[in-house]
Design a protein around this motif. Structure first.
Motif, mmCIF file in Angstrom:
data_model
loop_
_atom_site.group_PDB
_atom_site.id
_atom_site.type_symbol
_atom_site.label_atom_id
_atom_site.label_comp_id
_atom_site.label_asym_id
_atom_site.label_seq_id
_atom_site.Cartn_x
_atom_site.Cartn_y
_atom_site.Cartn_z
ATOM 1 N N THR A 114 0.835 -1.201 0.000
ATOM 2 C CA THR A 114 0.000 0.000 0.000
ATOM 3 C C THR A 114 0.870 1.250 0.000
ATOM 4 O OG1 THR A 114 -0.133 0.151 2.427
ATOM 5 C CG2 THR A 114 -1.802 -1.203 1.311
ATOM 6 N N GLN A 116 0.277 5.918 0.213
ATOM 7 C CA GLN A 116 -0.634 7.058 0.281
ATOM 8 C C GLN A 116 -0.140 8.157 -0.651
ATOM 9 O OE1 GLN A 116 -2.474 6.577 4.790
ATOM 10 N NE2 GLN A 116 -1.744 8.550 4.092
ATOM 11 N N GLU A 135 -6.164 13.112 0.403
ATOM 12 C CA GLU A 135 -5.115 12.131 0.636
ATOM 13 C C GLU A 135 -5.707 10.768 0.309
ATOM 14 O OE1 GLU A 135 -1.789 10.914 4.028
ATOM 15 O OE2 GLU A 135 -3.293 12.459 4.427
ATOM 16 N N PHE A 137 -5.475 6.560 -0.226
ATOM 17 C CA PHE A 137 -4.852 5.304 0.195
ATOM 18 C C PHE A 137 -4.958 4.331 -0.976
ATOM 19 C CE2 PHE A 137 -5.212 1.022 1.998
ATOM 20 C CZ PHE A 137 -4.099 0.977 2.823
ATOM 21 N N THR A 150 -10.309 7.137 -0.055
ATOM 22 C CA THR A 150 -9.919 8.336 0.676
ATOM 23 C C THR A 150 -9.306 7.900 2.000
ATOM 24 O OG1 THR A 150 -12.253 8.412 1.342
ATOM 25 C CG2 THR A 150 -11.538 9.997 -0.314
ATOM 26 N N ALA A 151 -8.139 8.463 2.323
ATOM 27 C CA ALA A 151 -7.496 8.141 3.594
ATOM 28 C C ALA A 151 -8.259 8.772 4.753
ATOM 29 C CB ALA A 151 -6.043 8.619 3.589
ATOM 30 N N ASN A 152 -8.921 9.896 4.483
ATOM 31 C CA ASN A 152 -9.747 10.584 5.466
ATOM 32 C C ASN A 152 -11.005 11.080 4.759
ATOM 33 O OD1 ASN A 152 -7.779 10.698 7.820
ATOM 34 N ND2 ASN A 152 -6.590 11.772 6.256
ATOM 35 N N THR A 186 -16.766 10.016 1.229
ATOM 36 C CA THR A 186 -15.726 8.992 1.150
ATOM 37 C C THR A 186 -15.802 8.289 -0.200
ATOM 38 O OG1 THR A 186 -17.128 7.274 2.154
ATOM 39 C CG2 THR A 186 -15.758 8.594 3.639
#
Length: 198
Positions: A114, A116, A135, A137, A150-152, A186
């Protein structure tokens, strides 16, 4: 002899990954991908919504284009779906998300690895274009499948994306005391490597 077998296995794996890296573009799997957004009405009633149909591609040089079928919005209430299409999305057929990814890093991932990435994506919705910093992933699930999420959560304000007036109409039609003017969003995007001629 054992070392030679291991060397051949490693070589075969690297060759397989190299062929994927050279495969060129990627195509979105709309059936397993998801774009979800939340809302809160009357101050304390939170709900999750999404879209059932989308398509997209990533080119060999990392140009991403996702098309969302706005008529496929799913809020779990039929009349609200219809009102969203008519008043919020103004009967516009599609919205698009476009951005640029670093494909060197993506193609360099081994299966199970993985990373980011930071990206600025442009959301084109009902005649308004809005840049969103995100950000992302990225996970390589297999040699020919990649997942991007989406990481967040991304927070979108209706006014920024041109739908604030439509949200007000929705609020009045539903006779609500209030709807929050920010939505968490998301993404879970599943891509398959395009086949190339040998």
């Amino acid at each position: 002899m054992g070392l030679n077998i291991k060397a051949l296995a490693v070589g075969a794996a690297l060759t397989g990954l190299a062929s994927v890296a050279q495969a060129g573009g990627w195509t979105l799997d709309g059936d397993t991908s998801q774009i979800a957004f939340g809302s809160i009405k009357n101050n304390n009633n939170g709900e999750v919504h999404g879209f059932d149909q989308m398509s997209g591609t990533v080119t060999e040089d990392g140009a991403v284009e996702i098309t969302i079928d706005l008529a496929s919005v799913e809020t779990w209430i039929d009349i609200r779906n219809e009102r969203m299409v008519e008043h919020v999305f103004k009967n516009v057929a599609n919205a698009t998300i476009s951005t640029q990814l670093d494909m060197t890093e993506v193609n360099g991932l081994g299966v199970g690895e993985t990373t980011q990435l930071e990206a600025t994506a442009t959301l084109a919705l009902v005649g308004t274009e809005y840049d969103v910093d995100a950000e992302l992933f990225v996970a390589r699930l297999s040699e020919d499948k990649v997942m991007v999420t989406t990481a967040n959560m991304i927070m979108l304000h209706p006014e920024d994306v041109g739908i604030d007036e439509g949200v007000s109409v929705l609020k009045n039609l539903a006779e609500l005391s209030g709807i929050t003017r920010v939505s968490p969003v998301t993404l879970r995007l599943m891509f398959s490597a395009d086949e190339t001629a040998s």
